[in-house]
Structure formats: C-alpha cells, structure tokens
Design a protein around this motif. Structure first.
Motif, PDB file in Angstrom:
ATOM      1  N   VAL A   1       1.206  -1.695   0.230  1.00  0.00           N
ATOM      2  CA  VAL A   1       0.265  -0.422  -0.091  1.00  0.00           C
ATOM      3  C   VAL A   1       0.847   0.979   0.433  1.00  0.00           C
ATOM      4  CG1 VAL A   1      -0.362  -0.088   2.306  1.00  0.00           C
ATOM      5  CG2 VAL A   1      -1.887   1.250   0.895  1.00  0.00           C
ATOM      6  N   GLN A   2       1.816   1.045   0.350  1.00  0.00           N
ATOM      7  CA  GLN A   2       2.464   2.498   0.303  1.00  0.00           C
ATOM      8  C   GLN A   2       3.442   2.712  -0.856  1.00  0.00           C
ATOM      9  OE1 GLN A   2       3.177   4.376   3.277  1.00  0.00           O
ATOM     10  NE2 GLN A   2       1.945   3.061   4.777  1.00  0.00           N
ATOM     11  N   GLU A   3       3.668   1.841  -0.919  1.00  0.00           N
ATOM     12  CA  GLU A   3       4.306   2.203  -2.884  1.00  0.00           C
ATOM     13  C   GLU A   3       3.474   2.580  -3.335  1.00  0.00           C
ATOM     14  OE1 GLU A   3       4.776  -0.465  -0.845  1.00  0.00           O
ATOM     15  OE2 GLU A   3       6.608  -1.641  -1.250  1.00  0.00           O
ATOM     16  N   ILE A   4       2.542   1.398  -3.494  1.00  0.00           N
ATOM     17  CA  ILE A   4       1.352   2.164  -4.232  1.00  0.00           C
ATOM     18  C   ILE A   4       0.427   3.701  -3.769  1.00  0.00           C
ATOM     19  CG2 ILE A   4      -1.499   2.032  -4.777  1.00  0.00           C
ATOM     20  CD1 ILE A   4      -1.254  -1.165  -4.053  1.00  0.00           C
ATOM     21  N   HIS A   5       0.442   3.938  -3.318  1.00  0.00           N
ATOM     22  CA  HIS A   5       0.411   5.543  -2.564  1.00  0.00           C
ATOM     23  C   HIS A   5       1.459   6.297  -3.002  1.00  0.00           C
ATOM     24  CE1 HIS A   5      -3.798   5.499  -0.341  1.00  0.00           C
ATOM     25  NE2 HIS A   5      -3.386   4.473  -0.118  1.00  0.00           N
ATOM     26  N   CYS A   6       2.417   6.061  -2.960  1.00  0.00           N
ATOM     27  CA  CYS A   6       3.462   6.748  -3.442  1.00  0.00           C
ATOM     28  C   CYS A   6       3.652   7.059  -4.555  1.00  0.00           C
ATOM     29  CB  CYS A   6       5.065   5.941  -2.967  1.00  0.00           C
ATOM     30  SG  CYS A   6       6.714   6.924  -3.311  1.00  0.00           S
ATOM     31  N   LEU A   7       3.774   6.265  -5.474  1.00  0.00           N
ATOM     32  CA  LEU A   7       3.468   5.639  -7.207  1.00  0.00           C
ATOM     33  C   LEU A   7       2.356   6.505  -7.432  1.00  0.00           C
ATOM     34  CD1 LEU A   7       4.565   5.110 -10.036  1.00  0.00           C
ATOM     35  CD2 LEU A   7       2.435   2.486  -9.703  1.00  0.00           C
ATOM     36  N   LEU A   8       0.973   6.905  -6.680  1.00  0.00           N
ATOM     37  CA  LEU A   8       0.012   7.651  -6.982  1.00  0.00           C
ATOM     38  C   LEU A   8       0.870   8.995  -6.546  1.00  0.00           C
ATOM     39  CD1 LEU A   8      -2.857   5.713  -5.778  1.00  0.00           C
ATOM     40  CD2 LEU A   8      -2.617   6.378  -8.213  1.00  0.00           C
ATOM     41  N   GLU A   9       1.303   9.448  -5.933  1.00  0.00           N
ATOM     42  CA  GLU A   9       1.664  10.888  -5.293  1.00  0.00           C
ATOM     43  C   GLU A   9       2.081  11.158  -6.918  1.00  0.00           C
ATOM     44  OE1 GLU A   9       2.822  10.438  -1.502  1.00  0.00           O
ATOM     45  OE2 GLU A   9       1.244  10.591  -1.461  1.00  0.00           O
ATOM     46  N   ASN A  10       3.313  10.398  -7.311  1.00  0.00           N
ATOM     47  CA  ASN A  10       3.839  10.624  -8.036  1.00  0.00           C
ATOM     48  C   ASN A  10       2.853  11.160  -9.390  1.00  0.00           C
ATOM     49  OD1 ASN A  10       6.191  11.082  -6.703  1.00  0.00           O
ATOM     50  ND2 ASN A  10       6.989   8.989  -7.284  1.00  0.00           N
TER      51      ASN A  10
END
Length: 533
Positions: free
Chosen positions: A511-520
């Motif tokens: 989930v952390q990696e997914i949210h980071c990708l969405l923010e980018n």
C-alpha cells in the motif's frame, strides 16, 4: 430346472445366460430401448419371459442402463410374477435415479406391505436417495429409525446414503451426528458433506471438512472449487486450484469449467490463457460446456478477439456458445456484430434474446429493441423474464423515454427488482426527473435492499434537478441513520497474480508503494497541465 437368480452363484447365472442366445444378445449387442424391445419380443415368443433370470436382465437394462426407459421398466416389472429381491431393488433403484423419485418410495412401501420379499441392505440406499432428491428429510428420518432397529447402520453404503440424505436436505445437525468425526467414513460420505455444505452457502464449513479429509478424490477438489465459484469467492477458488496442482491432482473438464468461470469474474486473462493452453497440451476434449466457459472467460477478460477465435474454431457449437459470443460482442461495444450473429440463429432461446437486447441497449437502438422484444413474444412464444424487462426498461431509460419505461414497468406480470429501479433512478438523475426518481426510490426501499444505494442515487437525482437542499438533506439523513456507502472494490491481475483493492482500504502489503506512485503521478499530471494550459 432353471436356477433362481437370488440363490444361484455368479458362475451358474453366467453359464445360463451364455446358453440362451437372446440373453447373450442382451448382454453384448443391446444398446437402445428399440433393441431391447426386439429381444423382449423374442423372449416372450420362446416362453423364456417366465424365467426369473431372463425377466430380471430385461428389467435391469430398461431401469438402470445408459439407455434406460423407466416407464418401460415399470411395465416389465408389473408383468413379473413373484418378483424377487433383485427385481425389487432394480426397479426401486431405477426410479430413485429418474425424474420421478417419488415412485421409488411408493414401490418401497408396496414392497413392505404386499411382498413376501423383505428389503435388504441394497434396497435402503436407493430409498434414501429418493428422499434426498425430494428434500423429504423427516420421512427419511423415519426410515433411518427402521435401519437403526434392524442393526444395518454398520453397512457403509447405507450409512453414506443417510449422510447424503440429511446433508442434501440441509439438515446438517443430523448429518454430522451420523457422520461424526468422519472416522470410518469413506470418501463418498466426505464428499457428500463438502458438496452439500457448499450448496447451502456454508462454503467456509465445507472447506473445514475438505481440509480434514483423510483422502481426496477428484470429486472432492471439483466440489470445493465449484463451491467457491458459486459463492463468489473466486480468489479462493484460484488459490485452491494451485494447491490441487501442487498435489499432482490432474484436473478434468469439470474442474477447468469452474476455474474458467472464476477467472472470468476476476478478469485474470493471463491465467485464463494458461488454462486454454493446458486444454490444448493435454488434448482435453472441447465439449460445448468447456467451449462456452472459454468464450465467456475471454469476453469478460476483455479479449473478445480470442473469444471469437474459440467460437469460430469450435467443431460443435451449442446454443450456449452462440449466446456467450453474442453477449460478449454486445458488452464490448460491437453491437452490430452481436445483432448479426443473433440473426444467424435458427432457434434462439430466452438467453439469446437477453444478448441481442443488451446489444440494442448499448447502441441505444430503441426501435430494434422493441422489434426483438416483440419478436420474442409473438414469433418464438418466449415469455419475457424479469431480465428481458430489465433490458427493455434500461433501453427506454437511457434514451430518455422515462414515461414509456414507467408504462412498461406497470404492465409487468412480476414485481420489478432492484436492478430495474436502480436503472430508473440513474436515468432520472441524468434527465432531472425528480418526481419519477422519488417513485423509483420508494419502490427500491420496499424491496429491502441496501439502503445506502437508494439514498445516494436519490441525492444525485435531486442535485441533477436543481434541488440542492433536498440532495444535502438525503446525505444528512444517511449520517443520522449511520448509513455508510459500501466501498467500491476492484480486482487486477499483475504477473499472473490477482490483487484486490477496496476504496479507502490500506490492507494491501504494498500500500505504501502504491500511494507513493499515485502521488508521483498526480504531480506529473499537475506539471503537464501547468506547461500545457
């Protein structure tokens, strides 16, 4: 003197049959009821029909063979003088497997009341099967009591049939009482518990029994996988199939159909392609059911071209194959191709018309939809189901013909379901018809469906009609009632693995990696918009 079938040894019966040419033909050449009737006529002419063995062999073919004709078997049975235990068991077993299991019970009662022959351990399983088919658990319990008094519960075949009877009727308390911890039960009894628990929606309990099985047959795996599929637990079905592979259990066509249905719901195209390749590699026969499952899987996974390849290359196309292909084309925006394929059908059924009406719905072809709806009723004499009405009402609603949709709803012979009222509400929002939206909302509530759905849709109707205070009031009402909107859920396949996402959920391991990708991605979009105003 002719030997009696109930007392003669197998060798003496075989010797007697081999000495009778017509009985030998019955054993070796007879494959249809027409063949049986010819042999039957010759046996009557020779007088051999009076012999118990000859009559019993004719009866066995008519009652229990693959070409059985149970009514013909009953005629044969009624002409047997002094039927023995073999003939009674044969006719009772035949009816227990037929579309009229109640007759098996009637014959059993006649046997008890009027026959000089008593039931034996081969009689009771067929009667329990008949009670199971009819769902007559209480009547079956009375027979269970008789078996207990006679001390026959030690017989594995009888015990299995009792477990099956209770489980198939949903009487799991009684079923588990007989089943116990399963010790001493064979795989048939274990399978009965798994199948029945899954059938009644207790799929988690079925899995517990499955996991405790001392040995599993292919039926065990198929039953558990199909149970998951029927319960909508597609990820679990796929996971269990992987376990099945790890244990070197070879799937059959039934397994593959269940698996393809699960993959279709998951949209797991890569794994669906693997199943298709497996079918080709292992030369699994592509029957109509398996072909339909492949077409359905490819269509639901978005690969309508592959579905078309399967359809076109199939040597035998059942009506279900045509229906799946028509529906697949319709759902993928290829309405004209769906309608053209439908026009090639000589004898469409009710499912075919759902497909062509769906095609008309997606293309918003009101005139064509009306034509096919009328054709179905007038030419093919097919009574419209609630799904046909749902398609027709959705076509009218999408086209803005809300009053016409209202008239059709009021003419329906059955009560509209939540899908129909949801369709009306959505269209009321699109066209700003608040009055009709309120009517649809009240009917939706009367069905007792998820209340959050109705509130949200009605709020949107008010907003579309410019009644913003009423829209806010609906949202506030949801808060007062502590009604929460059910979160959306989606599934995606990545590298052969299915991932599930719930709106607002944070349970995914990445989930952390997914949210980071969405923010980018969001920053990148802002940057693009900034430089390209």
């Amino acid at each position: 003197m002719v030997p009696c079938i109930c007392s003669s040894s197998t060798s003496s019966i075989s010797k007697f049959i081999s000495e009778q040419p017509y009985l030998s033909l019955l054993e070796t050449k007879c494959s249809t009821i027409k063949h049986l009737q010819i042999i039957h006529a010759q046996i009557i002419k020779t007088g051999l029909i009076k012999d118990t063995i000859a009559a019993s062999r004719l009866l066995a073919f008519a009652a229990t063979s693959s070409a059985a004709d149970i009514n013909y078997a009953l005629t044969l049975f009624n002409h047997i003088q002094n039927p023995n235990i073999f003939t009674w068991n044969t006719i009772i077993r035949g009816f227990s497997r037929s579309s009229n299991p109640r007759m098996a019970i009637s014959l059993f009662i006649e046997m008890l009341c009027n026959s000089v022959v008593d039931p034996d351990n081969l009689t009771y399983p067929s009667v329990f099967k008949a009670y199971a088919e009819l769902g007559l658990c209480k009547n079956g319990a009375q027979l269970h009591g008789r078996v207990l008094k006679l001390g026959l519960l030690f017989d594995d075949y009888i015990c299995n049939s009792i477990v099956h009877m209770y489980a198939n009727c949903g009487c799991f308390g009684e079923a588990f009482e007989v089943f116990g911890d399963g010790e001493g039960m064979d795989v048939v009894a274990w399978n009965s518990m798994v199948i029945s628990l899954a059938k009644f929606g207790r799929v988690d309990d079925a899995r517990k029994v499955f996991d405790e099985m001392p040995e599993r047959s292919l039926v065990s795996w198929n039953s558990m996988i199909s149970g998951y599929v029927r319960a909508g637990k597609w990820v679990e079905a796929l996971s269990l199939f992987r376990v099945m592979q790890a244990e070197k259990m070879k799937p059959c066509a039934f397994t593959l159909v269940s698996l393809l249905n699960a993959l279709a719901q998951l949209g797991a195209l890569k794994q669906g392609e693997w199943v298709h390749d497996y079918i080709k590699r292992n030369k699994v026969e592509l029957n109509v059911i398996l072909t339909t499952a492949l077409i359905n899987m490819y269509c639901k996974c978005g690969s309508v071209e592959r579905a078309w390849e399967v359809f076109e290359s199939s040597p035998v196309k059942g009506l279900s194959c045509w229906n799946s292909m028509i529906m697949g084309l319709a759902m993928h925006g290829r309405e004209n191709e769906a309608i053209e394929l439908f026009s090639r059908l000589d004898s469409p059924d009710d499912v075919s018309f759902i497909g062509v009406l769906t095609a008309c719905n997606h293309s918003r072809s009101v005139g064509k939809a009306k034509h096919y709806f009328s054709l179905m009723k007038e030419r093919y004499k097919i009574k419209p189901s609630i799904k046909h009405y749902g398609c027709m009402i959705d076509v009218l609603c999408r086209a803005g013909l809300l009053k016409e949709a209202e008239t059709l709803i009021k003419s329906m012979p059955m009560k509209p379901d939540a899908v129909i009222w949801g369709s009306v509400l959505s269209s009321c929002r699109r066209y700003g018809d608040v009055k009709m939206g309120q009517w649809a909302y009240n009917n939706l509530l009367d069905l007792g469906v998820d209340e959050s759905c109705g509130h949200v849709l009605l709020s949107n109707v008010y907003a579309a009609g410019g009644q913003f205070e009423m829209a806010i009031q609906e949202r506030m009402l949801m808060k007062e009632k502590r009604i929460e909107k059910n979160p959306g859920c989606s599934l995606i396949e990545v590298d052969g693995e299915v991932h599930e996402f719930v709106a607002g959920g944070r349970l995914h391991p990445q989930v952390q990696e997914i949210h980071c990708l969405l923010e980018n991605l969001t920053l990148m979009l802002h940057d693009i918009n900034f430089h390209n105003p």
